[in-house]
Design an enzyme around this catalytic site. Sequence first.
Site, short mmCIF file in Angstrom:
data_model
loop_
_atom_site.label_atom_id
_atom_site.label_comp_id
_atom_site.label_asym_id
_atom_site.label_seq_id
_atom_site.Cartn_x
_atom_site.Cartn_y
_atom_site.Cartn_z
N SER A 80 4.29 -6.83 0.52
CA SER A 80 4.27 -5.52 -0.12
C SER A 80 5.17 -4.55 0.65
O SER A 80 6.34 -4.85 0.89
CB SER A 80 2.83 -5.02 -0.23
OG SER A 80 2.72 -3.88 -1.04
N ARG A 126 -7.24 6.10 -4.33
CA ARG A 126 -7.55 4.70 -4.06
C ARG A 126 -7.89 3.95 -5.35
O ARG A 126 -7.48 2.81 -5.54
CB ARG A 126 -8.72 4.60 -3.08
CG ARG A 126 -9.12 3.17 -2.74
CD ARG A 126 -7.96 2.39 -2.18
NE ARG A 126 -8.36 1.11 -1.66
CZ ARG A 126 -7.54 0.17 -1.21
NH1 ARG A 126 -6.24 0.41 -1.21
NH2 ARG A 126 -7.99 -0.97 -0.75
N ASP A 176 1.36 -10.71 -10.40
CA ASP A 176 1.60 -9.46 -9.67
C ASP A 176 2.51 -8.57 -10.52
O ASP A 176 3.71 -8.80 -10.60
CB ASP A 176 2.25 -9.78 -8.32
CG ASP A 176 2.51 -8.53 -7.48
OD1 ASP A 176 2.22 -7.41 -7.95
OD2 ASP A 176 2.99 -8.69 -6.34
N HIS A 213 -1.35 -8.46 -7.32
CA HIS A 213 -0.67 -8.11 -6.07
C HIS A 213 -1.51 -8.49 -4.84
O HIS A 213 -0.96 -8.86 -3.80
CB HIS A 213 -0.36 -6.61 -6.06
CG HIS A 213 0.49 -6.19 -4.91
ND1 HIS A 213 1.75 -6.71 -4.70
CD2 HIS A 213 0.28 -5.28 -3.91
CE1 HIS A 213 2.28 -6.15 -3.62
NE2 HIS A 213 1.41 -5.29 -3.13
N ASP A 214 -2.81 -8.43 -4.96
CA ASP A 214 -3.69 -8.76 -3.84
C ASP A 214 -3.59 -10.22 -3.42
O ASP A 214 -4.13 -10.59 -2.37
CB ASP A 214 -5.14 -8.44 -4.20
CG ASP A 214 -5.55 -7.02 -3.81
OD1 ASP A 214 -4.72 -6.33 -3.19
OD2 ASP A 214 -6.68 -6.61 -4.13
#
Length: 380
Positions: free
Chosen positions: A149, A219, A325, A358-359
């Site tokens: 990232s 968040r 992602d 993405h995680d």
Amino acid sequence: MNFFAKTQKMTFDAPLSMQSGAFLQNYELAYETYGELNEDRSNAVLICHALNASHHVSGVYEEQENSEGWWFNMIGPGKSVDTNRFFVICINNLGSCFGSTGPMSINPETQEAYGSAFPVVTVEDWVQSQERLIDRLGIKTLLAVMGGSLGGMQVLSWTLQYPDKVKNAIVIASAPNLNAENIAFNEVARRAIVTDPDFHEGNYYKYGVVPKRGLRIARMIGHITYLSDDVMNSKFGRTLRRSIKKETELKDQNYLFTTQNIEFEIESYLRYQGDKFSEYFDANTYLLITRALDYFDPAKKYNGNLSLAFNAIKAKFLIISFTTDWRFSPNRSEELVKALLDNERQVSYLNINAPNGHDAFLLDDSRYMSAIKNYFSNIN
């Protein structure tokens, strides 16, 4: 198998000349190292962290429960990045809230916290400060620089700013710049923070408050972009929280359709993530780091031509992306691959079919872990 980590600090008195034109005096960097530096100092691997992570990339803190580093599954004895073989370093970025000099630090000119007066930071500034620390450790060449990232952007910047000091670059779930959609998500998150009544134009420290509402929303927005649609549907779907379901059994069916009384599991999950984040992360740090993400664009001075921008690169590359992602989609990694191949650089590319969005770069996946392990097994 657990192994202990210990945070170290390094202080720098020489001013850091930043991309904005500002100078940062007397700054401090927090970092951790794992493994041993070999005799000729040729086995050093630098890990670059992402937005809300820190220098604590692996190991655990002695006598502190649940303190595993954020890439504990990746780095350690016998793991994909084997600390029995490599000397691994991770440095907390300037502007962060985890030990390096940042907005919460005391400004020597005012004897108060920097707050909103902390200089704008860029990926290039981070890399410059990291290089100073690496040089202070007596390391002239890094065997590898690795990150996911925002960490991947730092890896790219290392190969551009210090092409003779990086032999291998491992870029995971990253991109050469943010697209308009990503910048938009960052801006909405920032607006949530700066419009919080407790923000006080970034000087909330002196009021003894924290803009928690803004941080929570920021968040929640960010977390949505880290997950894939498949994961959100499989984990949460349209499921109501158990407590709500139980309540509805005691009431007539019309209660179920009263909007103010319905809470979905996904809502509960996002609120939990937001609450947790607001307890440990600094709002000014969030503003600084997301801006650094927005600004990064190595091709800008080459009229958007990434191939021209990459002409100076000498490192060998491993690039990894994940099919689901959508924050840093595979086609962004393919842009990197093309620009490197245009310059006849050695590059390996793997696009992994993984459901986690993405995680995925933080999670266990046997293909992913094996790819990293195999690369480091043959690294030179």
